[in-house]
Scaffold this motif. Structure first.
Motif, mmCIF file in Angstrom:
data_model
loop_
_atom_site.group_PDB
_atom_site.id
_atom_site.type_symbol
_atom_site.label_atom_id
_atom_site.label_comp_id
_atom_site.label_asym_id
_atom_site.label_seq_id
_atom_site.Cartn_x
_atom_site.Cartn_y
_atom_site.Cartn_z
ATOM 1 N N GLN A 152 0.853 -1.131 0.006
ATOM 2 C CA GLN A 152 0.088 0.001 0.103
ATOM 3 C C GLN A 152 0.913 1.233 -0.157
ATOM 4 O OE1 GLN A 152 -3.426 -0.233 -0.385
ATOM 5 N NE2 GLN A 152 -2.662 -2.388 -0.908
ATOM 6 N N SER B 22 -4.195 1.065 7.056
ATOM 7 C CA SER B 22 -2.620 0.898 7.289
ATOM 8 C C SER B 22 -2.078 2.162 8.062
ATOM 9 C CB SER B 22 -2.014 0.602 6.221
ATOM 10 O OG SER B 22 -0.444 0.643 6.497
ATOM 11 N N VAL B 23 -1.602 2.080 9.190
ATOM 12 C CA VAL B 23 -1.098 3.080 10.150
ATOM 13 C C VAL B 23 0.340 3.600 9.236
ATOM 14 C CG1 VAL B 23 0.290 3.646 12.165
ATOM 15 C CG2 VAL B 23 -1.650 2.370 12.202
ATOM 16 N N ASP C 179 -2.079 -3.824 19.492
ATOM 17 C CA ASP C 179 -0.926 -3.786 20.526
ATOM 18 C C ASP C 179 -1.293 -4.079 21.976
ATOM 19 O OD1 ASP C 179 0.464 -3.360 17.909
ATOM 20 O OD2 ASP C 179 0.476 -0.925 18.313
ATOM 21 N N ILE D 136 -5.654 -8.088 12.989
ATOM 22 C CA ILE D 136 -4.950 -7.368 12.393
ATOM 23 C C ILE D 136 -3.604 -7.972 11.670
ATOM 24 C CG2 ILE D 136 -3.423 -5.302 12.297
ATOM 25 C CD1 ILE D 136 -6.111 -4.656 12.715
ATOM 26 N N ARG E 215 5.151 -6.743 22.597
ATOM 27 C CA ARG E 215 4.009 -6.392 23.317
ATOM 28 C C ARG E 215 3.875 -7.920 24.059
ATOM 29 N NH1 ARG E 215 4.081 -1.096 23.317
ATOM 30 N NH2 ARG E 215 4.055 -0.352 21.373
HETATM 31 N N1 EPU Z 1 -0.817 -4.194 5.405
HETATM 32 C C1 EPU Z 1 -0.762 -4.607 4.059
HETATM 33 N N2 EPU Z 1 -0.150 -3.734 3.006
HETATM 34 C C2 EPU Z 1 0.620 -2.613 3.548
HETATM 35 C C3 EPU Z 1 0.408 -2.269 4.812
HETATM 36 C C4 EPU Z 1 -0.077 -2.918 5.615
HETATM 37 O O1 EPU Z 1 -1.422 -5.438 3.666
HETATM 38 O O2 EPU Z 1 1.155 -2.031 2.596
HETATM 39 C C5 EPU Z 1 -1.720 -4.889 6.336
HETATM 40 C C6 EPU Z 1 -0.728 -5.454 7.619
HETATM 41 O O3 EPU Z 1 -0.195 -6.796 6.807
HETATM 42 C C7 EPU Z 1 -1.688 -5.558 8.572
HETATM 43 C C8 EPU Z 1 -2.467 -4.314 8.451
HETATM 44 O O4 EPU Z 1 -2.380 -4.034 7.185
HETATM 45 O O5 EPU Z 1 -2.407 -6.914 8.522
HETATM 46 C C9 EPU Z 1 -2.130 -3.299 9.472
HETATM 47 O O6 EPU Z 1 -0.805 -3.013 9.309
HETATM 48 P P1 EPU Z 1 -0.111 -1.509 9.560
HETATM 49 O O7 EPU Z 1 0.294 -0.836 8.206
HETATM 50 O O8 EPU Z 1 -1.522 -0.666 10.167
HETATM 51 O O9 EPU Z 1 0.790 -1.758 10.397
HETATM 52 P P2 EPU Z 1 2.291 -1.192 10.683
HETATM 53 O O10 EPU Z 1 1.827 0.472 10.386
HETATM 54 O O11 EPU Z 1 3.361 -1.920 10.197
HETATM 55 C C10 EPU Z 1 1.912 0.039 13.011
HETATM 56 C C11 EPU Z 1 2.499 -0.178 14.505
HETATM 57 C C12 EPU Z 1 2.224 -1.357 15.054
HETATM 58 C C13 EPU Z 1 0.652 -1.686 15.177
HETATM 59 C C14 EPU Z 1 -0.042 -1.477 13.681
HETATM 60 C C15 EPU Z 1 -1.430 -1.533 13.638
HETATM 61 C C16 EPU Z 1 4.255 1.271 14.089
HETATM 62 C C17 EPU Z 1 5.853 1.410 14.094
HETATM 63 N N3 EPU Z 1 3.851 0.141 14.166
HETATM 64 O O12 EPU Z 1 2.360 -0.980 12.190
HETATM 65 O O13 EPU Z 1 2.677 -1.415 16.344
HETATM 66 O O14 EPU Z 1 0.363 -3.008 15.611
HETATM 67 O O15 EPU Z 1 0.470 -0.387 13.388
HETATM 68 O O16 EPU Z 1 -1.938 -0.634 14.670
HETATM 69 O O17 EPU Z 1 3.723 2.142 14.110
HETATM 70 C C18 EPU Z 1 3.765 -2.125 18.218
HETATM 71 O O18 EPU Z 1 3.806 -1.230 18.676
HETATM 72 O O19 EPU Z 1 3.994 -3.215 19.185
HETATM 73 C C19 EPU Z 1 3.258 -2.503 17.006
HETATM 74 C C20 EPU Z 1 3.660 -3.874 16.155
#
Ligand code: EPU
Length: 419
Positions: A127, A164-165, A306, A328, A372
């Motif tokens: 994404q 996605s965050v 988390d 998630i 976590r």
């Molecule tokens: N996803 C996709 N494609 C993408 C991006 C994400 O399929 O291009 C999917 C992921 O596989 C997942 C979902 O979308 O199933 C959500 O992923 P997201 O992108 O929101 O996660 P992230 O940005 O990699 C952040 C936090 C995580 C937290 C998640 C969800 C940071 C550095 N990390 O990860 O935090 O679990 O958002 O809220 O901000 C933690 O702090 O312990 C931690 C893992």
């Protein structure tokens, strides 16, 4: 190797100050390189390993980084010399990928190691890539490095297939200096997403709608330094709330935004925990027997993924059956095998953990399999009879500042030892 040793059985009591949010700070530090004039003075930064890694990458890029206090950094990115953020540090953590959006925005070029982070399931970045390409960038991945380049960036409409965050924040960064308007739809609404938008606006960006499903970014010519204070950490706060409940304690958290904690408070109240909200405080105390509940994780304002692992430790010790459905991440129940060593009765079926509460967890040697999960082990150790020894605590240090000191200040018998 360092380990945490906990002698369980003490009810946590007292007041604890919550730090600035890890997941906001790890985006705000890379975002600071967008300032082509002036300095960013950023306060309330948690003193954690992920932040230290980002400080080193900022140095490699040619930024001046000065520590003004335990939680304050001054970053001057005006004389940056490199767009190559590949270092040994980047691949260890997730948030190094925010340098892609920030470097692309300011220099139209970036090279960054593919990100690491906790082993909680597949973590694609399709994404992010789709968004960069929509703005006009060419993206290639070779030998574990992602390279992104554009002649110019032009605003676009981007509809994310998943919430996605990371993709939401990375595209906000990339679009701040693009020509025209970018509309991001189906975005993440987490407090840290809003905080990054506020930081960008403090630097002179025009980002509107953060906290809703649609964010609009009007590109501006340049951004300048600013003074900013990072939002309180929703996840650290949730962890301490759960620890207070699990030990049947009485703890007041300060430096919190109770609104950000509503999904966690609601579930604790459902179990029988007492919650008293102040303006920027929250008191958690227990005066009756708690009972099992069901939880399903979902993007904000839902129950945060988390916090589900710490919650699993609490639910292991209360009466009745509980379910935790993780929506998630595909493998975020790795702490379960460790909890079982302590006498927990948990079965994992697909993404669901089925927990039958027991009134007796017992201390054991266990592992922090991820960040976590490490917090979950600490909470289990605080409840358990006897001594618990947690290894692989480098995972915990990536995200929780001074965890043993903070728990000690609430009366816990916890120490860090060399083994
Ligand atoms: N996803 C996709 N494609 C993408 C991006 C994400 O399929 O291009 C999917 C992921 O596989 C997942 C979902 O979308 O199933 C959500 O992923 P997201 O992108 O929101 O996660 P992230 O940005 O990699 C952040 C936090 C995580 C937290 C998640 C969800 C940071 C550095 N990390 O990860 O935090 O679990 O958002 O809220 O901000 C933690 O702090 O312990 C931690 C893992």
């Amino acid at each position: 190797m360092e380990r945490l040793v906990i002698k369980g059985g003490t009810a946590l009591k007292g007041e604890i100050e919550i730090n600035g949010a890890k997941n906001a700070a790890v985006a705000i530090l890379p975002a600071a390189i967008l300032a082509s004039s002036g300095e960013c003075v950023i306060d309330n930064i948690p003193n954690i390993e992920d932040v230290h890694c980002l400080e080193r990458i900022l140095g490699v890029l040619g930024c001046e980084v000065e520590k003004l206090g335990e939680n304050t950094l001054k970053i001057n990115a005006t004389k940056m010399t490199s767009v190559n953020a590949c270092t040994e540090h980047g691949s260890r953590m997730r948030a190094s990928y925010y340098f892609i959006g920030a470097l692309l925005s300011r220099f139209k070029e970036a090279r960054v190691d593919l990100p690491g982070g906790c082993p909680i399931g597949v973590r694609p970045i399709d994404q992010h890539i789709k968004g960069f390409e929509a703005l006009g960038a060419k993206v290639s991945i070779e030998h574990g490095t992602i390279s992104v380049k554009a002649e110019k960036l032009v605003g676009a409409n981007i509809f994310f297939d998943v919430v996605s965050v990371g993709a939401t924040i990375n595209l906000m960064l990339a679009a701040t200096l693009a020509e025209g308007t970018t509309t991001l739809e189906n975005v993440a609404k987490e407090p840290h997403v809003v905080d990054v938008a506020n930081f960008l606006n403090s630097m002179g960006a025009d980002v509107k709608g953060a906290g809703t499903d649609v964010i609009r970014i009007k590109g501006v010519k340049d951004l300048k330094g600013c003074n900013y204070s990072v939002v309180p950490d929703q996840i650290e706060a949730g962890t301490f709330m759960i620890a207070a409940a699990a030990t049947k304690g009485d703890v007041t958290l300060t430096n919190v935004i109770p609104k950000h904690l509503e999904s966690i408070s609601a579930k604790l109240i459902e179990m029988g925990v007492n919650i008293e909200e102040g303006d920027d405080t929250i008191r958690v105390f227990v005066d009756k027997q708690l009972k099992g509940i069901n939880i399903k994780t979902s993007p904000y304002p839902g129950f945060p993924t988390d916090v589900q692992q710490p919650m699993c430790s609490l639910l292991s010790s209360v009466e009745g059956r509980s379910l935790i459905v993780e929506t998630i991440w595909e493998s975020r129940h790795q702490h379960v095998d460790e909890l079982k060593k302590m006498g927990a009765s948990i079965k994992v079926e697909g993404r669901t953990a089925i927990i039958d509460g027991t009134d007796k967890l017992t201390g054991a040697v266990v592992k922090a399999t991820d960040l976590r999960a490490g917090a979950a082990m600490v909470i289990a150790g605080l409840i358990a009879e006897g001594s618990t020894e947690i290894c692989s605590i480098e995972h915990i240090d990536r995200g929780y500042p001074r965890i043993e000191e903070k728990f000690k200040s609430l009366g816990a018998n916890i120490s860090r030892v060399q083994r």
